[in-house]
Design an enzyme around this catalytic site. Structure first.
Site, PDB file in Angstrom:
ATOM      1  N   HIS A   1     -79.081  -2.938 -18.672  1.00  0.00           N
ATOM      2  CA  HIS A   1     -78.989  -1.629 -19.335  1.00  0.00           C
ATOM      3  C   HIS A   1     -77.770  -1.547 -20.256  1.00  0.00           C
ATOM      4  CE1 HIS A   1     -76.750   0.109 -15.600  1.00  0.00           C
ATOM      5  NE2 HIS A   1     -75.892   0.211 -16.586  1.00  0.00           N
TER       6      HIS A   1
ATOM      7  N   GLU B   1     -82.058   2.458 -18.926  1.00  0.00           N
ATOM      8  CA  GLU B   1     -82.542   1.561 -17.885  1.00  0.00           C
ATOM      9  C   GLU B   1     -83.763   0.771 -18.384  1.00  0.00           C
ATOM     10  OE1 GLU B   1     -80.694   1.037 -15.432  1.00  0.00           O
ATOM     11  OE2 GLU B   1     -80.398   2.729 -14.079  1.00  0.00           O
TER      12      GLU B   1
ATOM     13  N   ASP C   1     -72.335   7.854 -22.398  1.00  0.00           N
ATOM     14  CA  ASP C   1     -73.139   8.437 -21.319  1.00  0.00           C
ATOM     15  C   ASP C   1     -72.283   9.225 -20.336  1.00  0.00           C
ATOM     16  OD1 ASP C   1     -71.844   6.233 -20.268  1.00  0.00           O
ATOM     17  OD2 ASP C   1     -73.661   5.073 -19.929  1.00  0.00           O
TER      18      ASP C   1
ATOM     19  N   ASN D   1     -78.739  -5.080 -14.704  1.00  0.00           N
ATOM     20  CA  ASN D   1     -80.179  -5.144 -14.973  1.00  0.00           C
ATOM     21  C   ASN D   1     -80.468  -5.096 -16.482  1.00  0.00           C
ATOM     22  OD1 ASN D   1     -79.679  -2.488 -15.590  1.00  0.00           O
ATOM     23  ND2 ASN D   1     -81.098  -1.595 -14.110  1.00  0.00           N
TER      24      ASN D   1
HETATM   25  C1  GLP Z   1     -72.593   1.659 -16.230  1.00  0.00           C
HETATM   26  C2  GLP Z   1     -72.458   2.460 -17.539  1.00  0.00           C
HETATM   27  C3  GLP Z   1     -72.465   1.547 -18.708  1.00  0.00           C
HETATM   28  C4  GLP Z   1     -71.645   0.328 -18.380  1.00  0.00           C
HETATM   29  C5  GLP Z   1     -72.372  -0.498 -17.364  1.00  0.00           C
HETATM   30  C6  GLP Z   1     -71.568  -1.626 -16.778  1.00  0.00           C
HETATM   31  O1  GLP Z   1     -73.580   2.137 -15.411  1.00  0.00           O
HETATM   32  N1  GLP Z   1     -73.459   3.452 -17.739  1.00  0.00           N
HETATM   33  O2  GLP Z   1     -71.983   2.236 -19.834  1.00  0.00           O
HETATM   34  O3  GLP Z   1     -71.472  -0.447 -19.524  1.00  0.00           O
HETATM   35  O4  GLP Z   1     -72.941   0.297 -16.371  1.00  0.00           O
HETATM   36  O5  GLP Z   1     -70.676  -1.191 -15.802  1.00  0.00           O
HETATM   37  P1  GLP Z   1     -69.643  -2.153 -15.105  1.00  0.00           P
HETATM   38  O6  GLP Z   1     -68.681  -2.573 -16.144  1.00  0.00           O
HETATM   39  O7  GLP Z   1     -69.008  -1.310 -14.023  1.00  0.00           O
HETATM   40  O8  GLP Z   1     -70.401  -3.308 -14.552  1.00  0.00           O
END
Ligand code: GLP
Length: 230
Positions: free
Chosen positions: A134, A139, A65, A132
């Site tokens: 995702h 989402e 992403d 959440n």
């Molecule tokens: C982000 C990314 C994801 C990631 C997730 C967890 O928003 N889009 O690819 O795996 O959320 O992020 P974090 O490791 O900072 O909690």
């Protein structure tokens, strides 16, 4: 087959194990197609990876992403990957792929990315998890049949990621499930609820990561804090 869940005594051991899976994959098939993630969870993973000096010379990678038109204070995932991966491994820049952050036509850009990533199966997809539920930026409410698409970020994700950017481009849930093998990494108490929902509540678009239970080769790597509610 339900996801295999491994709980590690320390995040150090967890990331060491995750890197060993990637190492074995590249040894078995140097031209592997690898799906990569960003986020805070993945920083120690990339640090371990850099120390392990894996050979990416024949590999191809696809990030999940990217922010769309990020506001000036938001660091793009491309910049993150340059810092933690591109500048630290021998991956060839032409074999590294990430969705564009400022495409002229975002819909067309999403379609082209989908085509490139699904041209043949990703051998190993490494995933993080949003609090959440995702995966990528899919989402809650995103259909499981989704392909690469533009998504509106929820207020909770914008808060968690400390960004004012409103949209992102993400591979879809069906794109993610297209991979042959999936590893999901979650660490910290703030991920415990999402892990419980992913594994123990009914499979539902309310928790996008619960779609992983439809895949036959998923391994979930947790530290004790993320496994707390299981
Ligand atoms: C982000 C990314 C994801 C990631 C997730 C967890 O928003 N889009 O690819 O795996 O959320 O992020 P974090 O490791 O900072 O909690």
């Amino acid at each position: 087959m339900p996801p295999k869940v491994l709980v590690f005594a320390s995040t150090y051991e967890l990331h060491e194990y995750a890197v060993s899976i990637l190492k074995n994959q590249l040894k078995k098939k140097p031209s592997s197609r690898i799906g990569l993630s960003t986020g805070k969870t993945m920083i120690p993973f990339y640090n371990h990876l850099a120390c392990a000096k894996l050979n990416f010379s024949k590999a191809t990678t696809f990030n999940q992403d990217e922010y769309l038109k990020p506001d000036s204070k938001t660091r793009s995932f491309k910049k993150y990957m340059e810092k933690y991966f591109l500048n630290k491994t021998n991956i060839s820049p032409k074999n590294f792929h990430i969705p564009e952050s400022n495409p002229a036509n975002s819909k067309k850009s999403a379609q082209e990315y989908e085509k490139a990533i699904t041209k043949s199966k990703v051998d190993l997809q490494i995933l993080g998890l949003g609090r959440n539920g995702h995966i990528g930026f899919n989402e809650p409410g995103t259909p499981f049949i989704s392909k690469t698409h533009v998504i509106n970020l929820t207020p909770s994700t914008r808060k968690a990621n400390n960004t004012k950017t409103r949209q992102a481009l993400t591979i879809g849930i069906s794109t993610t499930l297209h991979a042959k093998k999936i590893i999901l990494i979650a660490t910290g108490e703030h991920k415990a609820k999402a892990i419980k929902t992913l594994l123990q509540k009914p499979i539902s678009t309310k928790c996008p990561a619960s779609a992983l239970r439809k895949h036959k080769d998923v391994t979930i790597l947790l530290d004790k804090a993320a496994a707390k509610e299981l």
